[in-house]
Design an enzyme around this catalytic site. Structure first.
Site, PDB file in Angstrom:
ATOM      1  N   LYS A  53       0.830  -1.202   0.000  1.00 25.04           N
ATOM      2  CA  LYS A  53       0.000   0.000   0.000  1.00 25.04           C
ATOM      3  C   LYS A  53       0.871   1.262   0.000  1.00 25.04           C
ATOM      4  CE  LYS A  53      -3.795  -2.483   2.106  1.00 25.04           C
ATOM      5  NZ  LYS A  53      -4.794  -2.718   3.142  1.00 25.04           N
ATOM      6  N   GLN A  97      -4.873  -1.806   9.625  1.00 24.58           N
ATOM      7  CA  GLN A  97      -4.764  -3.108   8.976  1.00 24.58           C
ATOM      8  C   GLN A  97      -5.297  -4.207   9.897  1.00 24.58           C
ATOM      9  OE1 GLN A  97      -3.801  -3.339   5.810  1.00 24.58           O
ATOM     10  NE2 GLN A  97      -3.746  -5.557   5.631  1.00 24.58           N
ATOM     11  N   ASP A 120     -11.281   2.469   3.924  1.00 25.86           N
ATOM     12  CA  ASP A 120     -11.534   1.021   3.839  1.00 25.86           C
ATOM     13  C   ASP A 120     -13.023   0.742   3.592  1.00 25.86           C
ATOM     14  OD1 ASP A 120      -9.512  -0.884   4.064  1.00 25.86           O
ATOM     15  OD2 ASP A 120      -9.296  -0.610   6.235  1.00 25.86           O
TER      16      ASP A 120
HETATM   17  N1  LUD Z   1      -7.306  -4.856   6.608  1.00 23.44           N
HETATM   18  C1  LUD Z   1      -7.166  -5.464   4.293  1.00 23.44           C
HETATM   19  N2  LUD Z   1      -6.566  -7.008   6.001  1.00 23.44           N
HETATM   20  C2  LUD Z   1      -6.323  -8.075   5.053  1.00 23.44           C
HETATM   21  N3  LUD Z   1      -1.790  -9.435  -3.006  1.00 23.44           N
HETATM   22  C3  LUD Z   1      -5.832  -6.269   2.432  1.00 23.44           C
HETATM   23  C4  LUD Z   1      -4.688  -7.671   0.743  1.00 23.44           C
HETATM   24  C5  LUD Z   1      -3.226  -6.791  -0.948  1.00 23.44           C
HETATM   25  N4  LUD Z   1      -8.115  -2.761   7.183  1.00 23.44           N
HETATM   26  C6  LUD Z   1      -7.815  -3.661   6.242  1.00 23.44           C
HETATM   27  O1  LUD Z   1      -5.312  -5.182   2.155  1.00 23.44           O
HETATM   28  O2  LUD Z   1      -7.997  -3.956   2.725  1.00 23.44           O
HETATM   29  C7  LUD Z   1      -7.745  -4.233   3.915  1.00 23.44           C
HETATM   30  N5  LUD Z   1      -8.032  -3.355   4.920  1.00 23.44           N
HETATM   31  N6  LUD Z   1      -6.767  -6.435   3.381  1.00 23.44           N
HETATM   32  N7  LUD Z   1      -5.561  -7.479   1.848  1.00 23.44           N
HETATM   33  C8  LUD Z   1      -6.243  -8.533   2.555  1.00 23.44           C
HETATM   34  C9  LUD Z   1      -6.969  -7.854   3.687  1.00 23.44           C
HETATM   35  C10 LUD Z   1      -6.997  -5.764   5.651  1.00 23.44           C
HETATM   36  C11 LUD Z   1      -4.440  -8.933   0.263  1.00 23.44           C
HETATM   37  C12 LUD Z   1      -3.576  -9.131  -0.818  1.00 23.44           C
HETATM   38  C13 LUD Z   1      -2.978  -8.051  -1.419  1.00 23.44           C
HETATM   39  C14 LUD Z   1      -4.076  -6.602   0.114  1.00 23.44           C
HETATM   40  C15 LUD Z   1      -2.032  -8.223  -2.563  1.00 23.44           C
HETATM   41  O3  LUD Z   1      -1.479  -7.258  -3.061  1.00 23.44           O
HETATM   42  C16 LUD Z   1      -0.885  -9.737  -4.077  1.00 23.44           C
HETATM   43  C17 LUD Z   1      -1.633 -10.454  -5.177  1.00 23.44           C
HETATM   44  O4  LUD Z   1      -2.617 -11.135  -4.879  1.00 23.44           O
HETATM   45  O5  LUD Z   1      -1.151 -10.347  -6.326  1.00 23.44           O
HETATM   46  C18 LUD Z   1       0.212 -10.646  -3.557  1.00 23.44           C
HETATM   47  C19 LUD Z   1       1.004 -10.018  -2.437  1.00 23.44           C
HETATM   48  C20 LUD Z   1       2.084 -10.957  -1.901  1.00 23.44           C
HETATM   49  O6  LUD Z   1       2.025 -11.250  -0.684  1.00 23.44           O
HETATM   50  O7  LUD Z   1       2.933 -11.368  -2.673  1.00 23.44           O
END
Ligand code: LUD
Ligand code: NAP
Length: 285
Positions: A53, A97, A120
């Site tokens: 992020k 988060q 969010d």
């Molecule tokens: N909490 C989120 N907790 C978990 N994957 C995310 C997520 C990017 N307050 C709050 O950001 O929106 C949120 N707000 N969440 N998540 C999950 C959840 C939270 C999950 C995956 C990814 C955010 C992401 O970029 C990449 C992909 O799928 O290509 C892979 C990243 C890696 O680890 O290699």
């Protein structure tokens, strides 16, 4: 014919390029969009998402402040931190988060964030407005999923969408957004009897469970659009979705990969909400 892969990475890059121009314009008007992310503890997945992020903010020209605290942080200390950010005019978006350590009440924390800085979209005011179809910050992952389906070029209206999972951050809100797009929506969960007979009826199948490869070809109707929300790290260290991509791509018409599918869209919709928050809070367009 194997399914077409909907690249979240590519869609995200397109949207981010447009956002970057928005940010440049805002800066010319004296406003730099600012996002504060609070990260508590050392969970490797959370650390990686938060790094993602912050990096995306930097690339888009958004100011980001990552506030890292260790697990010993008390709920009161966290609430005071949120109060400070609520009052900080350089911060337009606040994100805590999840998941939080067990001694901290998630609801109390979400409720403390100013709804107009809740990028969010988790605050009950935003959740309520989303369900009514009123102006709000849409939750990032569900919004990203809708954008990915739209990118397939297929209509959502009239289709049977089956969502597996009913969490507050993915399953429930994406079901509501699909309904708003005029899909007929079924929501499955751990108590659903005969999951396969339901999923095989889906024109759009959204898997948001957190169980590696639980959806195989036998769960999918030929020609379905399959959106894989799951992000699971398996023993080999590899990142896989809830969908067995190799098997399901032979049956589906469109499919999202993991990584490179929904994940990058989650981050992109966060950037979009932050830019929107900066506009709304400063009344600069
Ligand atoms: N909490 C989120 N907790 C978990 N994957 C995310 C997520 C990017 N307050 C709050 O950001 O929106 C949120 N707000 N969440 N998540 C999950 C959840 C939270 C999950 C995956 C990814 C955010 C992401 O970029 C990449 C992909 O799928 O290509 C892979 C990243 C890696 O680890 O290699
Ligand atoms: P969660 O809160 O753990 O919810 C999981 C849901 O799956 C629950 O509703 C649960 O049912 C249901 N479930 C569990 N086992 C099941 C089964 N055997 N059959 C049918 N349903 C079952 O998870 P979440 O926060 O929604 O996240 C789900 C997955 O998406 C995780 O892998 C997470 O890492 C990933 N995720 C990815 C992103 C992204 O941006 N890519 C964003 C958020 C989450 P009950 O309600 O009955 O317990």
């Amino acid at each position: 014919m194997p399914a077409q892969v909907i690249s979240g990475k590519e869609v995200a890059a397109d949207i981010r390029a447009a956002l970057k121009e928005d940010v440049t314009q805002l800066k010319q008007q004296g406003v730099t969009p600012g996002l504060a992310v609070i990260l508590i503890g050392e969970d490797p997945a959370s650390q990686s998402y938060v790094r993602g992020k912050a990096k995306a903010c930097e690339e888009t020209g958004i100011y980001s402040r990552v506030i890292r605290r260790d697990e010993s942080l008390t709920q009161d200390e966290l609430l005071s931190e949120i109060e400070r950010l609520n009052a900080d005019s350089s911060i337009h978006g606040i994100l805590v988060q999840l998941p939080l350590p067990k001694h901290i009440n998630e609801k109390a924390v979400i409720d403390a964030i100013r709804p107009d800085k809740d990028v969010d979209g988790f605050h009950p005011i935003n959740v309520g407005n989303m369900i009514i179809g009123d102006e709000c910050y849409l939750p990032c992952t569900p919004h990203g999923i809708i954008e990915l389906i739209k990118r397939s070029g297929q209509n959502i209206a009239g289709k049977h969408a089956v969502v597996i999972g009913r969490s507050n951050i993915v399953g429930k809100p994406v079901s509501m957004l699909l309904l708003q797009e005029n899909a007929t929506v079924s929501i499955a969960h751990s108590r659903t009897a005969d999951l396969g007979s339901l999923t095989r009826q889906a024109d759009i199948l959204v898997a948001a469970v957190g169980r590696p490869h639980m959806i195989g070809a036998e769960h999918v109707k030929p020609g379905a659009i399959v959106i894989d929300v799951g992000v699971n790290r398996i023993a080999s260290g590899k990142l896989v979705g809830d969908v067995d991509f190799e098997a399901v791509k032979e049956v589906a018409s469109y499919i999202t990969p993991v990584p490179g599918g929904v994940g990058p869209m989650t981050i992109t919709m966060l950037l979009k909400n932050t830019v929107e928050a900066a506009k709304r809070l400063t009344a600069v367009q």
